[in-house]
Design an enzyme around this catalytic site. Structure first.
Site, PDB file in Angstrom:
ATOM      1  CD  GLU A  26       9.001  -0.481   2.591  1.00  0.00           C
ATOM      2  OE1 GLU A  26       9.570  -1.107   1.671  1.00  0.00           O
ATOM      3  OE2 GLU A  26       7.988   0.211   2.430  1.00  0.00           O
ATOM      4  N   GLY A  36      -0.650   3.096   6.771  1.00  0.00           N
ATOM      5  CA  GLY A  36      -0.536   2.450   8.079  1.00  0.00           C
ATOM      6  C   GLY A  36       0.071   1.068   8.055  1.00  0.00           C
ATOM      7  CE  LYS A  37       3.703   0.310   3.099  1.00  0.00           C
ATOM      8  NZ  LYS A  37       3.291   1.685   2.798  1.00  0.00           N
ATOM      9  CB  THR A  38       5.395   1.266   9.668  1.00  0.00           C
ATOM     10  OG1 THR A  38       6.169   1.154   8.467  1.00  0.00           O
ATOM     11  CG2 THR A  38       6.322   1.205  10.859  1.00  0.00           C
ATOM     12  N   GLY A  93       0.847  -1.192   0.000  1.00  0.00           N
ATOM     13  CA  GLY A  93       0.000   0.000   0.000  1.00  0.00           C
ATOM     14  C   GLY A  93       0.874   1.230   0.000  1.00  0.00           C
ATOM     15  CB  SER A 123       4.093   6.305   2.251  1.00  0.00           C
ATOM     16  OG  SER A 123       3.929   7.289   1.275  1.00  0.00           O
ATOM     17  N   GLY A 124       1.553   6.059   4.237  1.00  0.00           N
ATOM     18  CA  GLY A 124       0.462   6.747   4.920  1.00  0.00           C
ATOM     19  C   GLY A 124      -0.763   5.876   5.111  1.00  0.00           C
TER      20      GLY A 124
END
Lengths: 258, 226
Positions: free
Chosen positions: B157, B39-41, B34, B36-37
């Site tokens: 990542e 909410g993966k991390t 998805g 950035s932003g």
């Protein structure tokens, strides 16, 4: 031994002439702090005159309440100074610092005045000046300790995150920072003990000698106050950081840095 | 029927990110992608409880993670974060530092070498980490985390500093090792080629977001048989 020479107002005022030298050097070196020098000199003068008047009143009308009030306002001021240099600390951390300074300051004062000198701790002539030195140094120590602690944590955020993700307990991650900050906060006091008497005669000893105290009595007081200061600094920084680091993580073992 | 390892329900972070209900299978390699932003991390941090949701629940093996000791949970769901941190010392000492923090016996040279080789970082153990490149440091970092042999390994990542050939080789090794030992691998990545080649399942947070915005019932968990 002669008693100290009383300064009359004209003699006293002439000391301010030396500040003209400072002003001249500042002008020459283009340091634009002459305003600060003037303000600092005026504030110092006013604050000390007030302290002198208050102490004169207390010595003339000794009452345990005055001594207590004086000590507690010193603690409150010390607390305020520490916090003004470290905004952004959480509530529990602040409360921990206040309790630590008060507890270690009072404990050492009590032992020094009541135990070692063996007089009433409400005696303003002893408790106020000695208490002031102890609390003042504790304040500087705590300030330095907290600053070192928070700065190191902020610059090691990445390391802290990695260790948390690895499943290391927050306590185990934070304790090395506590120990390091405690060491940094203690060093100035230890270093001043090293040079004492050789490079300079310390303030309290100078004062006592000037007012006619025998040098051997003066050094005993000086040694006693240095040991007391060292203990108060060590205790107050240790307690502040010990309360403090535990306020940085919650029951879910998450570390929250300001 | 594959076993569901992690299940989330109406997960909401900071009232800013609303996650659809997600399921992650055990013993599989799941990619989370998805822009950035999305909410993966943050999702990984919610899973290992280094941050808490505003509302919603996360279940691990049908048990809410709130009832699991957070430190034990993190040891079980090991998260290898995006930013590499290595101590300013040799590779061997780096392993030693991290194992000491975990109160575990420091692995012997052969074991360390084995994990370094798996992560394509077969350097002498006395190599100083400061002298290595960003990509080399990243592989050593992953090797350290991999060596803890957690049930679940989450990589954020992991190929950001690696070229394509190295990335593929790394994933080949990782997948082989994890599936061989019946363990779960969860990877945040936006490398489409890696995902196509190695994913057992993909969670596309962007697609899910668009779908929930259009009020479509969430079915965005795309399954792909390996």
């Amino acid at each position: 031994m002669n008693d100290i020479i009383q300064l009359n107002l004209i003699q006293f005022s002439s000391i301010y002439l030396l500040l003209l030298v400072v002003l001249a050097v500042m002008k020459r070196a283009e340091i634009e702090q002459s305003k600060l020098l003037v303000i600092a000199s005026i504030r110092m003068t006013i604050q000390l005159i007030l302290a002198g008047l208050v102490l004169t009143y207390i010595f003339d009308n000794p009452h345990p309440l005055w001594t207590l009030l004086y000590i507690f306002s010193m603690i409150a001021f010390a607390f305020h100074r520490v916090l003004s240099k470290q905004p952004g600390l959480n509530r529990a951390f602040k409360i921990g610092i206040m309790i630590s300074i008060a507890l270690s300051g009072l404990l050492v004062i009590l032992y020094f005045i009541g135990g070692v000198i063996g007089i009433s701790v409400f005696n303003p002539q002893y408790t106020i000046p000695i208490g002031g030195m102890i609390i003042g140094n504790a304040m500087t120590g705590v300030s330095l300790g907290i600053k070192t602690f928070m700065t190191n944590l902020a610059s090691d955020r990445n390391k802290i995150d990695t260790l948390l993700n690895l499943g290391v307990e927050p306590r185990k991650i934070l304790l090395p920072y506590v120990n390091q900050a405690l060491e940094t906060a203690l060093l100035p006091t230890l270093n001043s003990m090293l040079s004492m008497g050789i490079i300079s005669l310390p303030g309290m000893m100078t004062g006592q000698i000037l007012s006619g105290t025998l040098p051997l009595t003066a050094i005993m007081y000086q040694i006693a106050i240095m040991v007391a200061i060292c203990t108060a600094v060590c205790l107050s920084v240790f307690l502040s950081l010990t309360f403090g680091y535990q306020s940085l993580y919650n029951h879910r073992q998450q570390i929250r840095l300001p | 029927m594959p076993r569901i390892l992690i299940k989330t329900e109406s997960l909401n972070f900071n009232h800013m990110i609303r996650y659809p209900d997600l399921q992650i299978q055990a013993e599989k390699l799941t990619f989370i992608k998805g822009p950035s932003g999305t909410g993966k991390t943050t999702l990984l941090k919610l899973l290992n409880a280094t941050t808490s949701p505003a509302s919603g629940t996360i279940c691990l093996n049908d048990e809410s993670i709130d009832s699991i000791d957070a430190v034990l949970l993190r040891q079980q769901l090991l998260l290898c974060g995006q930013t590499v941190y290595l101590f300013d010392s040799t590779i061997r000492e780096n392993f030693a530092h991290y194992y000491r923090y975990r109160n575990l016996a420091i692995p012997d040279d052969d074991t360390i070498q084995k994990y370094l080789t798996l992560c394509l970082a077969p350097f002498p153990l006395d190599t100083h980490c400061q002298t290595l490149s960003g990509g080399e440091r990243q592989r050593i970092y992953i090797a350290i985390f991999l060596s803890f042999q957690s049930d679940v390994l989450m990589l954020d990542e992991p190929t950001s500093a690696l070229d394509e050939t190295t990335s593929r080789k790394l994933f080949e090794n990782l997948k082989l090792l994890m599936t061989d030992t019946n363990r779960t691998l969860i990877v945040v990545s936006h490398d489409q080629r890696l995902i196509e080649t190695y994913a057992d399942a993909v969670i596309d947070l962007d697609a899910i977001k668009e779908q929930t915005q259009r009020s479509v019932v969430n079915t965005a968990l795309t399954q792909k048989e390996a």
